[in-house]
Design a protein around this motif. Structure first.
Motif, PDB file in Angstrom:
ATOM      1  N   VAL A 212       0.835  -1.197   0.000  1.00 26.33           N
ATOM      2  CA  VAL A 212       0.000   0.000   0.000  1.00 26.33           C
ATOM      3  C   VAL A 212       0.871   1.248   0.000  1.00 26.33           C
ATOM      4  N   ARG A 213       0.277   2.328  -0.464  1.00 28.40           N
ATOM      5  CA  ARG A 213       0.979   3.597  -0.585  1.00 28.40           C
ATOM      6  C   ARG A 213       1.608   4.010   0.748  1.00 28.40           C
ATOM      7  N   PHE A 214       2.876   4.426   0.671  1.00 27.06           N
ATOM      8  CA  PHE A 214       3.570   4.950   1.845  1.00 27.06           C
ATOM      9  C   PHE A 214       3.467   6.472   1.786  1.00 27.06           C
ATOM     10  N   ASP A 215       2.612   7.029   2.628  1.00 29.16           N
ATOM     11  CA  ASP A 215       2.290   8.449   2.529  1.00 29.16           C
ATOM     12  C   ASP A 215       3.461   9.363   2.870  1.00 29.16           C
ATOM     13  N   ALA A 216       4.451   8.849   3.598  1.00 29.26           N
ATOM     14  CA  ALA A 216       5.602   9.675   3.959  1.00 29.26           C
ATOM     15  C   ALA A 216       6.773   9.483   3.002  1.00 29.26           C
ATOM     16  N   TYR A 217       6.504   8.904   1.843  1.00 34.94           N
ATOM     17  CA  TYR A 217       7.588   8.613   0.902  1.00 34.94           C
ATOM     18  C   TYR A 217       8.262   9.889   0.403  1.00 34.94           C
ATOM     19  N   ALA A 218       9.586   9.855   0.359  1.00 34.47           N
ATOM     20  CA  ALA A 218      10.395  10.964  -0.155  1.00 34.47           C
ATOM     21  C   ALA A 218      10.970  10.542  -1.501  1.00 34.47           C
ATOM     22  N   SER A 219      10.447  11.112  -2.560  1.00 32.66           N
ATOM     23  CA  SER A 219      10.842  10.719  -3.913  1.00 32.66           C
ATOM     24  C   SER A 219      12.116  11.430  -4.352  1.00 32.66           C
ATOM     25  N   PRO A 220      12.927  10.754  -5.183  1.00 32.95           N
ATOM     26  CA  PRO A 220      14.019  11.486  -5.838  1.00 32.95           C
ATOM     27  C   PRO A 220      13.431  12.521  -6.794  1.00 32.95           C
ATOM     28  N   GLU A 221      14.252  13.470  -7.181  1.00 29.71           N
ATOM     29  CA  GLU A 221      13.791  14.521  -8.078  1.00 29.71           C
ATOM     30  C   GLU A 221      14.031  14.116  -9.530  1.00 29.71           C
ATOM     31  N   PRO A 224      10.506  11.262 -14.496  1.00 31.82           N
ATOM     32  CA  PRO A 224      10.638   9.802 -14.536  1.00 31.82           C
ATOM     33  C   PRO A 224      11.382   9.351 -15.785  1.00 31.82           C
ATOM     34  N   ASN A 225      12.325   8.425 -15.588  1.00 38.73           N
ATOM     35  CA  ASN A 225      13.167   7.953 -16.684  1.00 38.73           C
ATOM     36  C   ASN A 225      13.628   6.546 -16.346  1.00 38.73           C
ATOM     37  N   GLY A 226      13.018   5.531 -16.971  1.00 30.83           N
ATOM     38  CA  GLY A 226      13.340   4.163 -16.594  1.00 30.83           C
ATOM     39  C   GLY A 226      12.981   3.940 -15.131  1.00 30.83           C
ATOM     40  N   TYR A 227      13.937   3.419 -14.370  1.00 26.89           N
ATOM     41  CA  TYR A 227      13.718   3.232 -12.932  1.00 26.89           C
ATOM     42  C   TYR A 227      14.079   4.483 -12.148  1.00 26.89           C
ATOM     43  N   GLY A 228      14.603   5.496 -12.814  1.00 27.46           N
ATOM     44  CA  GLY A 228      15.065   6.695 -12.147  1.00 27.46           C
ATOM     45  C   GLY A 228      14.037   7.813 -12.165  1.00 27.46           C
ATOM     46  N   GLY A 229      14.413   8.914 -11.524  1.00 29.23           N
ATOM     47  CA  GLY A 229      13.555  10.091 -11.487  1.00 29.23           C
ATOM     48  C   GLY A 229      12.423   9.963 -10.482  1.00 29.23           C
ATOM     49  N   ARG A 230      11.456  10.854 -10.625  1.00 22.47           N
ATOM     50  CA  ARG A 230      10.359  10.951  -9.664  1.00 22.47           C
ATOM     51  C   ARG A 230       9.561   9.655  -9.599  1.00 22.47           C
ATOM     52  N   ARG A 231       9.226   9.251  -8.360  1.00 19.79           N
ATOM     53  CA  ARG A 231       8.383   8.087  -8.116  1.00 19.79           C
ATOM     54  C   ARG A 231       7.168   8.544  -7.316  1.00 19.79           C
ATOM     55  N   GLU A 232       5.998   8.361  -7.896  1.00 20.45           N
ATOM     56  CA  GLU A 232       4.775   8.799  -7.244  1.00 20.45           C
ATOM     57  C   GLU A 232       3.812   7.615  -7.140  1.00 20.45           C
ATOM     58  N   ALA A 233       3.376   7.325  -5.925  1.00 19.07           N
ATOM     59  CA  ALA A 233       2.444   6.211  -5.697  1.00 19.07           C
ATOM     60  C   ALA A 233       1.022   6.709  -5.922  1.00 19.07           C
ATOM     61  N   LYS A 234       0.601   6.745  -7.173  1.00 18.38           N
ATOM     62  CA  LYS A 234      -0.744   7.203  -7.514  1.00 18.38           C
ATOM     63  C   LYS A 234      -1.788   6.138  -7.226  1.00 18.38           C
ATOM     64  N   ILE A 235      -1.366   4.876  -7.265  1.00 17.86           N
ATOM     65  CA  ILE A 235      -2.257   3.748  -6.964  1.00 17.86           C
ATOM     66  C   ILE A 235      -2.216   3.489  -5.470  1.00 17.86           C
ATOM     67  N   GLY A 236      -3.392   3.313  -4.860  1.00 16.86           N
ATOM     68  CA  GLY A 236      -3.449   3.118  -3.413  1.00 16.86           C
ATOM     69  C   GLY A 236      -2.888   1.786  -2.962  1.00 16.86           C
ATOM     70  N   TRP A 515       4.772   2.381  -9.641  1.00 17.87           N
ATOM     71  CA  TRP A 515       4.740   3.788  -9.261  1.00 17.87           C
ATOM     72  C   TRP A 515       4.624   4.603 -10.553  1.00 17.87           C
ATOM     73  N   ASN A 516       4.054   5.776 -10.447  1.00 16.74           N
ATOM     74  CA  ASN A 516       3.791   6.688 -11.570  1.00 16.74           C
ATOM     75  C   ASN A 516       2.665   6.213 -12.483  1.00 16.74           C
ATOM     76  N   ALA A 517       2.154   5.017 -12.278  1.00 20.06           N
ATOM     77  CA  ALA A 517       1.000   4.540 -13.039  1.00 20.06           C
ATOM     78  C   ALA A 517      -0.267   4.818 -12.235  1.00 20.06           C
ATOM     79  N   GLU A 518      -1.400   4.794 -12.929  1.00 20.18           N
ATOM     80  CA  GLU A 518      -2.672   5.006 -12.245  1.00 20.18           C
ATOM     81  C   GLU A 518      -3.795   4.335 -13.019  1.00 20.18           C
ATOM     82  N   LEU A 519      -4.931   4.148 -12.339  1.00 16.30           N
ATOM     83  CA  LEU A 519      -6.117   3.589 -12.979  1.00 16.30           C
ATOM     84  C   LEU A 519      -7.033   4.726 -13.400  1.00 16.30           C
ATOM     85  N   ALA A 520      -7.453   4.678 -14.663  1.00 20.10           N
ATOM     86  CA  ALA A 520      -8.382   5.690 -15.146  1.00 20.10           C
ATOM     87  C   ALA A 520      -9.705   5.567 -14.398  1.00 20.10           C
ATOM     88  N   LYS A 521     -10.289   6.701 -14.075  1.00 19.12           N
ATOM     89  CA  LYS A 521     -11.555   6.698 -13.333  1.00 19.12           C
ATOM     90  C   LYS A 521     -12.734   6.580 -14.294  1.00 19.12           C
TER      91      LYS A 521
END
Length: 521
Positions: A212-221, A224-236, A515-521
């Motif tokens: 499940v999403r870790f709300d205190a996650y600190a993403s790299p800046e 997004p590029n391959g496995y690098g760059g910003r990581r955002e847990a858009k999926i719960g 991470w960085n993926a999401e489900l369309a509503k």
């Protein structure tokens, strides 16, 4: 409906939960708990992982799941170049190549609420050198791992070691950074606590793993590029479900039961294309199937017997049986394919012989007396099972007595660690940009390729810092590979997966991540 292909590789520059509610490390299930609000993505995997500790094994199945929970100092971008993850920047390397000073990102929080410091990194890396098949290769070379201050780690080597940063970036046998409090020497972790965008909520073996999403996650800046760059847990919640039968994974995708399924039979491509809400995904390039030989058992310890195996096999027939459509594979003996920095055709001249007579003559020369050759395989990777059946026929034609043992994948991974229990096993290796990351190059990996000639060639390769000279050193190693035959490369293949059309922002990569993926509503 068109296949989604991975972006082209550019290799020329390669040189380079909160713990409440987490299942115990022992694997006992926690009580079911509600996930944070948000969407749920169900992922069908090939089976139950043997562990959720990413350090001790080099299993892709483990890596796919645990890369969401645990992070390393570095990772790879979309062109397989090194990029910082928990580190703040590339290491500063001393002129003699022996001292690596690594700055750490500040403000990183673990799943238990504690802040990451250099002390955690030191404890994690020291455990990695003792536990990881990859980390163990660095143990004889590492002089010390120390904390210069709370945000700086210094690794001092006894001699230059070119693959170090690539090893620190790899996500299996991973140099995963965890709180020092959960480290107990070389023993299992006291708790599965990482710093990733998802934390472990619940693990019910053979049923599911809930991250499940870790709300205190600190993403790299960075973008997004391959496995690098910003990581955002858009999926719960990302729920990994073991589905050993490949056809069941396909049918589950078509029925909408799963939003993603991995490692699918290529002959099912037509059905996937017909699915109204399914998108087939071809990950190309992806990896190469392998038949690993055991250098410690009485029969296959004999180099001439291993050479007979190489002579007997027809990679073309094996790949056709496994994948059917030539669009999904290529006959390539060089461990690195054309277009990559380490490709070398001349040193792979022993590939694709399919000469039963030569194989039989080699068996007579070796003094082979019909001892069973115990070969491990698994139907959970459908393509490996199919090629193992063809290999069995080829070997029997050449005069081998073959004992083909079909196991579930977790049992195969466990059994291959017992040097007395098998003579060969089928597996595959995903593309890695640094040859020292290839598992069978590691003398601690099952198969245990560790001859004096190989040690000398590998040491020359690892201590060489010049990229052009390293390519020549790698050709020397590949020549030895085809002479001593510790492993047989069958060819190159491209992985077929599938995603629901509602899954948006997914990036096709060899180890799928959400991470960085999401489900369309």
């Amino acid at each position: 409906m068109n296949l989604i292909s991975r972006r082209a590789f550019s290799i020329a520059a390669v040189g380079a939960a909160l713990t409440i509610g987490a299942a115990p490390v022992t694997g006992q299930p926690a009580r079911a708990q509600a996930a944070p609000s948000g969407s749920v993505v169900t992922v069908a995997t090939i089976g139950e992982p043997p562990t959720l500790d990413p350090v001790g094994v080099t299993s892709d199945l483990v890596s796919i799941i645990t890369q969401h929970m645990f992070e390393t100092l570095y990772t790879f971008d979309g062109e397989w170049k090194l990029t910082p993850l928990l580190a703040a920047a590339a290491p500063t390397v001393s002129d003699d190549g022996r001292t690596y000073t690594i700055p750490l990102r500040t403000g990183v929080t673990f799943h238990d609420g504690s802040a990451m410091t250099a002390a955690d990194v030191v404890a994690s890396l020291e455990r990695w050198t003792k536990v990881s098949p990859r980390g163990k290769t660095t143990a004889p070379i590492v002089d010390s791992i120390t904390a210069a201050d709370d945000a700086t780690v210094v690794i001092t080597l006894k001699e230059p070691f070119a693959p170090l940063t690539a090893l620190l970036a790899m996500n299996n046998g991973a140099a995963a950074i965890v709180p020092s409090e959960v480290v107990d020497g070389a023993n299992p972790l006291k708790a599965l606590v990482g710093s990733g965008p998802y934390r472990l909520l619940e693990h019910r073996p053979d049923q599911y793993i809930r991250l499940v999403r870790f709300d205190a996650y600190a993403s790299p800046e960075g973008e997004p590029n391959g496995y690098g760059g910003r990581r955002e847990a858009k999926i719960g919640e990302v729920r990994f479900v073991p589905v050993p039968n490949a056809t069941t994974r396909v049918e589950g995708m078509l029925a909408g039961q799963y939003q993603f399924a991995d490692s699918l039979p290529t002959e099912m491509l037509g059905r996937l294309k017909q699915g109204a809400n399914v998108e087939p995904i071809m990950v190309k390039p992806f990896g190469f199937p392998l038949m690993i030989m055991n250098s410690r058992t009485p029969v296959t310890a004999n180099q001439t017997v291993r050479q007979a195996v190489l002579a007997a096999l027809s990679p073309n027939e094996m790949m056709l049986a496994a994948f059917g459509d030539p669009a999904f594979f290529a006959l390539e003996g060089s461990i690195y394919a054309p277009g990559t920095a380490f490709h070398d055709a001349a040193s792979a001249a022993g590939y694709n012989q399919h000469d039963p007579k030569k194989a039989g003559d080699l068996l007579k020369q070796a003094g082979y007396k019909g001892e069973p050759i115990r070969i491990l395989t698994s139907t959970q990777y459908d393509f490996l099972y199919k090629m193992s059946l063809v290999a069995q026929a080829h070997l029997q034609q050449a005069g081998f007595n073959v004992d083909l043992q079909v196991l579930d994948w977790a049992t195969l991974v466990q059994r291959r660690g017992d040097e007395k229990a098998w003579d060969a096993f089928f597996t595959y290796h995903t593309f890695v940009p640094e040859p020292s990351l290839i598992t069978f190059v590691n003398p601690a990996y099952p198969g245990w390729w560790d001859t004096p000639e190989k040690r000398a060639a590998l040491a020359a390769f690892n201590t060489e810092m010049d990229p052009s000279a390293r390519r020549a050193r790698w050709a020397d190693l590949q020549t030895l590979f085809y002479t001593q035959v510790p492993t047989i490369k069958v060819g190159e293949f491209y992985n077929l997966a599938a995603a629901g059309t509602a899954l948006k922002g997914y990036t096709p990569m060899p180890w799928p991540f959400f991470w960085n993926a999401e489900l369309a509503k």
